[in-house]
Design a protein around this motif. Structure first.
Motif, mmCIF file in Angstrom:
data_model
loop_
_atom_site.group_PDB
_atom_site.id
_atom_site.type_symbol
_atom_site.label_atom_id
_atom_site.label_comp_id
_atom_site.label_asym_id
_atom_site.label_seq_id
_atom_site.Cartn_x
_atom_site.Cartn_y
_atom_site.Cartn_z
ATOM 1 N N LEU A 30 69.321 -16.967 7.247
ATOM 2 C CA LEU A 30 70.683 -17.180 8.070
ATOM 3 C C LEU A 30 71.518 -18.214 7.470
ATOM 4 O O LEU A 30 72.881 -18.116 7.359
ATOM 5 N N ASN A 34 75.307 -17.156 6.502
ATOM 6 C CA ASN A 34 76.463 -17.596 7.114
ATOM 7 C C ASN A 34 77.200 -18.391 6.070
ATOM 8 O O ASN A 34 78.579 -18.572 5.961
ATOM 9 N N VAL A 38 80.139 -15.930 6.216
ATOM 10 C CA VAL A 38 81.158 -16.418 7.127
ATOM 11 C C VAL A 38 82.158 -17.830 6.594
ATOM 12 O O VAL A 38 83.224 -17.555 6.531
ATOM 13 N N TYR A 90 71.515 -22.109 15.688
ATOM 14 C CA TYR A 90 72.509 -21.805 14.362
ATOM 15 C C TYR A 90 73.300 -20.556 14.270
ATOM 16 O O TYR A 90 74.397 -20.498 13.919
ATOM 17 N N SER A 91 72.500 -19.529 14.572
ATOM 18 C CA SER A 91 72.912 -18.383 14.579
ATOM 19 C C SER A 91 73.792 -17.720 15.789
ATOM 20 O O SER A 91 74.604 -16.937 15.900
ATOM 21 N N GLU A 94 73.345 -14.188 17.024
ATOM 22 C CA GLU A 94 73.884 -13.081 16.428
ATOM 23 C C GLU A 94 73.756 -12.806 15.089
ATOM 24 O O GLU A 94 73.430 -13.638 14.293
ATOM 25 N N ILE A 96 74.165 -10.628 11.108
ATOM 26 C CA ILE A 96 75.196 -10.379 10.224
ATOM 27 C C ILE A 96 75.076 -9.051 9.749
ATOM 28 O O ILE A 96 73.992 -8.868 9.299
#
Length: 275
Positions: A30, A34, A38, A90-91, A94, A96
């Motif tokens: 994760l 991210n 992201v 933290y996620s 959701e 990715i």
């Protein structure tokens, strides 16, 4: 499962166990996903940070085991819940998607790629597993650190009296195991093609099964890296075979539980026979 089994082997050799390895893997994946997808960080930097997170988490487990003198089973059972909650927070629960990874950070998918050899498809992740297993085999069998790991698992009191710094070795073992799980997160992203906070929920059970089937004693001091890799292959073939045979998921879980019990029973029988 193979990579996590390597990390689990190091810990079980010291007569410990880590129930949080799967959560460490997912948390590291994760972080990688991210940061690279992201936040837009370079893939190499995002991967390094993700691996470092795995090492830090392993270090936390080691400090609880060595400094607070808590049983590894209880420590990692507790940190399993802690890391599970952290990864969901933290996620934001959701995932990715593969399309986002391919568009923004295709380097995360590197280990899912491969080549054909003799009609078989070989992934870069599989080759890396063999190389890492060979490295760990050499370290455990031909270095002082490896001999110390075996000695601690066999008899920690005797190891301490012989001059081995038991706590320092244990801290290094859990930290290295965390780093391996962090690296396995990169492998997992490439294999699955996406990052999900609820993925790999059975990898803990699979890794322990692979280690025990591979000949590593749950009582520590005796084990084989090569055996753990072969055990991981056996677990993979076993699960894949059940899926191809159309066996329902709940019966697959039932069979996996039976496999663990059989493997542990065999370990107990071999231990009694060698005494």
């Amino acid at each position: 499962t193979g990579f996590v089994a390597l990390a689990q082997t190091l810990i079980i050799l010291t007569a410990g166990i880590d129930l949080s390895v799967g959560a460490i893997l997912v948390l590291s994946s994760l972080v990688m996903g991210n940061l690279a997808v992201v936040a837009g960080l370079p893939v190499f930097l995002a991967v390094l940070i993700g691996i470092a997170v795995g090492g830090v988490v392993g270090l936390i487990n080691s400090l609880l085991v060595t400094k607070m003198r808590l049983p590894p089973f209880i420590v990692t059972l507790g940190t399993l819940s802690i890391f599970e909650s952290i990864k969901l927070w933290y996620s934001q629960s959701e995932s990715i998607r593969n399309v986002d990874i391919e568009a923004n950070a295709p380097g995360l998918l590197f280990f899912g790629q491969g080549f054909n050899f003799g009609g078989a498809s070989i992934s870069y992740g599989g080759i890396t597993l063999i190389l890492l297993a060979a490295l760990l085999w050499y370290v455990l069998n031909h270095t002082a650190w490896g001999r110390h790991v075996h000695a601690i698992g066999d008899d920690p009191d005797a190891a301490m009296l012989s001059g081995i710094r038991v706590n320092r070795v244990l801290i290094s073992v859990y930290a290295v195991a965390g780093l391996i799980c962090g690296f396995a997160a990169w492998i997992a992203i490439g294999r699955v093609g996406s990052v999900s906070p609820i993925a790999f929920d059975t990898v803990n059970l699979g890794s322990i099964t692979a280690v025990v089937i591979g000949g590593t004693s749950l009582f520590g001091g005796r084990g084989s890296i090569i055996g753990s890799v072969l055990g991981a292959f056996i677990v993979g073939v076993f699960n894949t075979g059940l899926s191809l045979a159309g066996v329902d998921d709940y019966w697959q879980m039932f069979a996996a539980g039976c496999l663990v019990i059989i493997a542990v029973g065999l370990d107990q029988w071999l231990r009694r026979a060698s005494q």
